[in-house]
Motif scaffolding. Sequence first.
Motif, PDB file in Angstrom:
ATOM      1  N   ILE A  60       5.524  10.741   6.399  1.00 14.58           N
ATOM      2  CA  ILE A  60       4.168  10.321   6.790  1.00 14.58           C
ATOM      3  C   ILE A  60       4.180   9.133   7.750  1.00 14.58           C
ATOM      4  CG2 ILE A  60       3.026  11.272   4.765  1.00 14.58           C
ATOM      5  CD1 ILE A  60       2.981   8.430   3.584  1.00 14.58           C
ATOM      6  N   ILE A  61       5.105   8.213   7.543  1.00 12.93           N
ATOM      7  CA  ILE A  61       5.218   7.035   8.406  1.00 12.93           C
ATOM      8  C   ILE A  61       6.678   6.910   8.811  1.00 12.93           C
ATOM      9  CG2 ILE A  61       4.949   4.529   8.590  1.00 12.93           C
ATOM     10  CD1 ILE A  61       2.932   4.751   6.236  1.00 12.93           C
TER      11      ILE A  61
ATOM     12  N   LEU B 298       3.415   6.810  13.375  1.00 14.10           N
ATOM     13  CA  LEU B 298       2.909   7.692  12.321  1.00 14.10           C
ATOM     14  C   LEU B 298       3.336   9.135  12.543  1.00 14.10           C
ATOM     15  CD1 LEU B 298      -0.812   6.530  11.972  1.00 14.10           C
ATOM     16  CD2 LEU B 298       1.103   5.953  10.490  1.00 14.10           C
TER      17      LEU B 298
ATOM     18  N   ARG C 115       0.830  -1.212   0.000  1.00 14.33           N
ATOM     19  CA  ARG C 115       0.000   0.000   0.000  1.00 14.33           C
ATOM     20  C   ARG C 115       0.864   1.261   0.000  1.00 14.33           C
ATOM     21  NH1 ARG C 115      -5.307   1.836   1.997  1.00 14.33           N
ATOM     22  NH2 ARG C 115      -5.232   4.025   1.495  1.00 14.33           N
ATOM     23  N   PHE C 116       1.942   1.244   0.779  1.00 14.74           N
ATOM     24  CA  PHE C 116       2.773   2.432   0.929  1.00 14.74           C
ATOM     25  C   PHE C 116       4.130   2.306   0.222  1.00 14.74           C
ATOM     26  CE2 PHE C 116      -0.089   2.451   4.595  1.00 14.74           C
ATOM     27  CZ  PHE C 116      -0.660   3.708   4.444  1.00 14.74           C
TER      28      PHE C 116
ATOM     29  N   ASP D 227       1.893  11.325  10.034  1.00 11.68           N
ATOM     30  CA  ASP D 227       0.593  11.786   9.543  1.00 11.68           C
ATOM     31  C   ASP D 227      -0.502  10.967  10.230  1.00 11.68           C
ATOM     32  OD1 ASP D 227      -1.720  12.430   8.184  1.00 11.68           O
ATOM     33  OD2 ASP D 227      -0.850  12.169   6.179  1.00 11.68           O
ATOM     34  N   GLU D 228      -1.108  11.547  11.267  1.00 12.43           N
ATOM     35  CA  GLU D 228      -2.079  10.829  12.088  1.00 12.43           C
ATOM     36  C   GLU D 228      -3.346  10.443  11.327  1.00 12.43           C
ATOM     37  OE1 GLU D 228      -2.712  12.931  15.754  1.00 12.43           O
ATOM     38  OE2 GLU D 228      -0.576  12.869  16.256  1.00 12.43           O
ATOM     39  N   SER D 229      -3.596  11.065  10.180  1.00  8.68           N
ATOM     40  CA  SER D 229      -4.793  10.726   9.401  1.00  8.68           C
ATOM     41  C   SER D 229      -4.701   9.314   8.818  1.00  8.68           C
ATOM     42  CB  SER D 229      -5.009  11.748   8.283  1.00  8.68           C
ATOM     43  OG  SER D 229      -3.976  11.651   7.314  1.00  8.68           O
ATOM     44  N   LEU D 230      -3.513   8.723   8.815  1.00  6.27           N
ATOM     45  CA  LEU D 230      -3.346   7.360   8.292  1.00  6.27           C
ATOM     46  C   LEU D 230      -3.778   6.284   9.283  1.00  6.27           C
ATOM     47  CD1 LEU D 230       0.089   7.731   6.501  1.00  6.27           C
ATOM     48  CD2 LEU D 230      -2.172   7.640   5.458  1.00  6.27           C
ATOM     49  N   LYS D 231      -4.126   6.673  10.488  1.00  6.78           N
ATOM     50  CA  LYS D 231      -4.552   5.691  11.499  1.00  6.78           C
ATOM     51  C   LYS D 231      -5.691   4.821  10.978  1.00  6.78           C
ATOM     52  CE  LYS D 231      -6.394   5.190  16.173  1.00  6.78           C
ATOM     53  NZ  LYS D 231      -7.505   4.322  15.827  1.00  6.78           N
ATOM     54  N   GLU D 232      -6.645   5.409  10.295  1.00  4.38           N
ATOM     55  CA  GLU D 232      -7.789   4.657   9.773  1.00  4.38           C
ATOM     56  C   GLU D 232      -7.356   3.579   8.788  1.00  4.38           C
ATOM     57  OE1 GLU D 232     -10.822   7.232   8.231  1.00  4.38           O
ATOM     58  OE2 GLU D 232     -10.828   8.454  10.048  1.00  4.38           O
ATOM     59  N   VAL D 233      -6.346   3.861   7.981  1.00  2.04           N
ATOM     60  CA  VAL D 233      -5.842   2.875   7.019  1.00  2.04           C
ATOM     61  C   VAL D 233      -5.261   1.677   7.767  1.00  2.04           C
ATOM     62  CG1 VAL D 233      -4.165   2.434   5.191  1.00  2.04           C
ATOM     63  CG2 VAL D 233      -5.354   4.632   5.276  1.00  2.04           C
TER      64      VAL D 233
END
Length: 85
Positions: A43-44, A65, A22-23, A67-73
Amino acid sequence: MKLFYKIHPSKYPEAMKAIRERFCMNQEVDEEKTILMLDSEDIIELVSGSYDPKEDKMAHVRVVLVDESLKEVFDSILGEPYRVK
């Protein structure tokens, strides 16, 4: 943000592969530990997983992380974290 997950050992290789693909992360394997890293830590910062079939009942994955918005992924791949720092 640090996320800590426990996942069933049968899902561990599949989950680590899904994150790596994915990344587009680089992978290092050292005995029972797998480390995934990006070329840049924008980002990670790090994804590390461990599973020793002789001692562990569950596989453990730690995600750091930027970029904390990646938590959902990561939650969608690994489930709910048992601890968040």
